[in-house]
Design a protein around this motif. Structure first.
Motif, PDB file in Angstrom:
ATOM      1  N   PRO B 100      -3.712  -6.737   5.475  1.00  0.00           N
ATOM      2  CA  PRO B 100      -2.552  -7.528   5.915  1.00  0.00           C
ATOM      3  C   PRO B 100      -2.475  -7.620   7.442  1.00  0.00           C
ATOM      4  N   THR B 101      -3.017  -6.593   8.165  1.00  0.00           N
ATOM      5  CA  THR B 101      -2.951  -6.538   9.635  1.00  0.00           C
ATOM      6  C   THR B 101      -1.604  -6.993  10.170  1.00  0.00           C
ATOM      7  N   LEU B 102      -0.553  -6.404   9.603  1.00  0.00           N
ATOM      8  CA  LEU B 102       0.770  -6.601  10.192  1.00  0.00           C
ATOM      9  C   LEU B 102       0.827  -5.764  11.463  1.00  0.00           C
ATOM     10  N   TYR B 103       1.604  -6.204  12.440  1.00  0.00           N
ATOM     11  CA  TYR B 103       1.759  -5.396  13.648  1.00  0.00           C
ATOM     12  C   TYR B 103       2.701  -4.232  13.335  1.00  0.00           C
TER      13      TYR B 103
END
Lengths: 338, 265
Positions: B100-103
């Motif tokens: 997902p590479t959410l921050y």
């Protein structure tokens, strides 16, 4: 986050554990122990005869009695004080320990005279310093604090900007990296002789040295933080239409913040060391200067009093930095509490 | 006639990108040697269609997606979006990655608004954030941080972050690859209905044969690296599709044969 709630872990109170089955809120007889311990300290100081007269003994007794009275009041009001009451209950073992330490200290110095006199003195002698020289010490705290704030702020800002530039721009890295590698490892104190003739005043030289001690670790860790940002974060932002400025300000810097704070903590520790040395060597104000002066005149109680204040100042600065970090990095899991 | 007109007004305004991949080859430099990854790929994706790229792991599917997204440039050939060469990333083409590479320093809401923020549209288009969160069922988790989310919720948030930009091309790189079976099946049908309602062009990379056949209108089967197109399977089945549909089972057999696994099934 809930350290204050558990008042069962009293270290010195393990033998009273059967009390724990009682309801939490209510009068507890073990809350009577801290005021009692402080009363014992006051009593021993007053009635145990001393071979030598120490000034400010009455004031010290008054202080110990006041602490005892306040603690007694808190013990009675505790159940109605909510979180603050729980906090006080949690501190009970420490409040007792402090009174015990002060009593032993009083005994081995003023009462039994086991320790050599000019180097060791009873607690009332320290109190004497605060009462008689409080203004001067406050002034020293102000100057040390000012030097620390100025130097740390400049060092942190410059170090941060330098680190971001190194981590982001290949050209900045080409020129900046060798300089950092060459200058960074030199201890900031080695710049003392240079700083004192290169700067117009000893105060500005002090600011430079503290800034240098702060800036180097902040620059190194900011740089490594920016350089180690997950490249997928950039891909995401770029596909969403982010500009270069957005990538630096909203991706690289926030992602690097945990590293930056490690650098800030290291920088602050370095700043303390340099601050004291700079004040001892040339800056004509502050706690370092006071320490040096007290030692030179053999005023050992003044020295201990200043050391205690210095400890408070440093610990306070670290606590403040932890509070800022906890607020800014609340998104992190499993942070160390100070 | 009346119903047809009404149906037309209900069709969304966003029109899918007309994607055209022409003779694209790509290679990586690795230890001084050139490693060919893609070999002469040509593919046309009609506006609003759903195409899946199916191939063995590491065959170069994801590389092709990065080229389509404009994150990398091909060594040979060209990629066109609506007839214009793709030379860089563009917010009309949004990618959902396998991670997902959410921050982690932003809440779900902060992550979803990222695209609007990057383009200075937060003030004018903020309502899209709430709409996107509702679309993926995360409106109650707007203020949660990524580490508080399950894998499926995090991937939903990543999907909302893509949808908030009203993309004309949604590029998905094994978006469900790391999810558990149940979440995976739910999200497969969710993505299909999002696509059918929104009208964007969808490009999905997957190594799951069933997933490709359930979701896409056309399945492009690719070979081992360097990847070429082995075949294009047309899946002419209405949605919602069922896993045990005999036509899909037949297509699955055909796809597995193309991938060199025909005998094991």
């Amino acid at each position: 986050m809930s350290t204050i709630v558990d008042d069962r872990t009293g270290v010195g109170l393990a033998e009273f554990t059967d009390e724990d089955s009682a309801p939490r809120v209510g009068l507890r007889w073990r809350s009577a122990l801290p005021p009692l311990a402080w009363l014992v300290l006051a009593g021993i100081t007053t009635w145990w005869p001393s071979p030598q007269e120490w000034p400010r003994t009455e004031e010290f007794v008054a202080l110990a009695s006041t602490v005892a009275a306040v603690l007694a009041l808190l013990a009675v009001l505790g159940p109605w004080l909510g979180v603050f009451g729980a906090r006080v209950r949690h501190a009970e073992p420490w409040l007792i320990a402090l009174a015990v330490i002060a009593t032993v200290w009083e005994l081995v110095t003023a009462k039994l005279a086991w320790l050599p006199v000019p180097f060791f003195m009873p607690p009332q002698a320290i109190l004497e310093v605060y009462l008689d020289e409080g203004g001067k010490l406050a002034e020293c705290v102000f100057y040390s604090g000012l030097l620390l704030v100025k130097g740390f702020a400049i060092g942190a800002l410059v170090g941060f900007a330098y680190g971001v530039a190194l981590g982001w721009s290949p050209r900045a890295s080409y020129w900046g990296h060798p300089i950092l590698r060459f200058v960074g490892p030199v201890p900031a104190t080695a710049w003392l002789p240079f700083a004192f003739f290169a700067f117009p005043s000893s105060a500005s030289a002090g600011v430079f040295l503290v800034a240098l001690a702060t800036g180097v670790p902040v620059a190194v860790l900011t740089w490594s933080g920016v350089a180690s940002v997950n490249s997928a974060y950039y891909d995401i932002a770029r596909t969403l239409g982010a500009s270069e400025r957005f990538l630096v300000g909203k991706v690289a810097i926030p992602a690097a913040m945990p590293h930056v704070f490690v650098g800030l903590f290291m920088g602050l520790a370095g700043a303390f060391a340099v601050l004291v040395v700079a004040e001892m060597m040339g800056v004509k104000a502050g706690l370092g200067w006071y320490l040096q002066w007290a030692q030179g005149w053999g005023a050992y109680s003044n020295m201990y009093a200043a050391l205690a204040v210095l400890a408070l100042l440093c610990s306070g600065a670290i606590s403040l930095l932890f509070a800022v970090r906890d607020r800014l990095l609340a998104w992190q899991k499993g942070m160390l509490r100070w | 006639m009346v119903t047809a007109a009404a149906a037309r007004t209900e069709t969304p305004l966003a029109v899918g990108t007309d994607l055209s991949i022409r003779g694209v080859s790509h290679a990586f430099a690795l230890d001084g040697k050139t490693l060919p990854v893609l070999q002469d790929i040509s593919l046309d994706v009609a506006p609003g269609s759903f195409v899946a790229l199916l191939g063995p792991s590491g065959c170069g599917k994801s590389t092709l997606l990065r080229l389509v997204a404009g994150l990398d440039r091909p060594r040979r050939g060209e990629l066109l979006g609506d007839g214009e060469p793709i030379v860089g990333p563009d917010p009309s083409r949004v990618v959902v990655f396998q991670d997902p590479t959410l921050y982690p320093w932003r809440t779900v809401e902060g992550n979803v608004r990222l695209g609007l923020e990057a383009r200075g549209l937060v003030k004018t288009h903020y309502d899209r954030v709430g709409a996107a969160l509702r679309l993926v069922g995360l409106d109650r988790f707007a203020s949660a941080y990524p580490h508080q989310l399950s894998g499926g919720m995090a991937q939903r948030a990543a999907l909302a972050r893509a949808l908030v930009n009203d993309p004309r091309l949604l590029i998905m790189d094994e978006p469900l690859g790391k999810l558990d079976q149940l979440t995976r099946m739910t999200m497969q049908s969710e993505i299909v209905s999002l696509w059918r309602n929104a009208g964007f062009t969808a490009l999905l990379v997957t190594h799951d044969v069933e997933e490709a056949l359930l979701m896409a209108e056309r399945v492009v089967v690719m070979t081992e690296r360097p990847a070429r197109i082995a075949a294009v399977l047309e899946v002419e089945k209405p949605y919602p599709r069922h896993r045990n549909d005999p036509d899909l089972v037949a297509l699955r057999q055909r796809a597995l044969e193309l991938l060199g696994l025909g005998a094991t099934w």
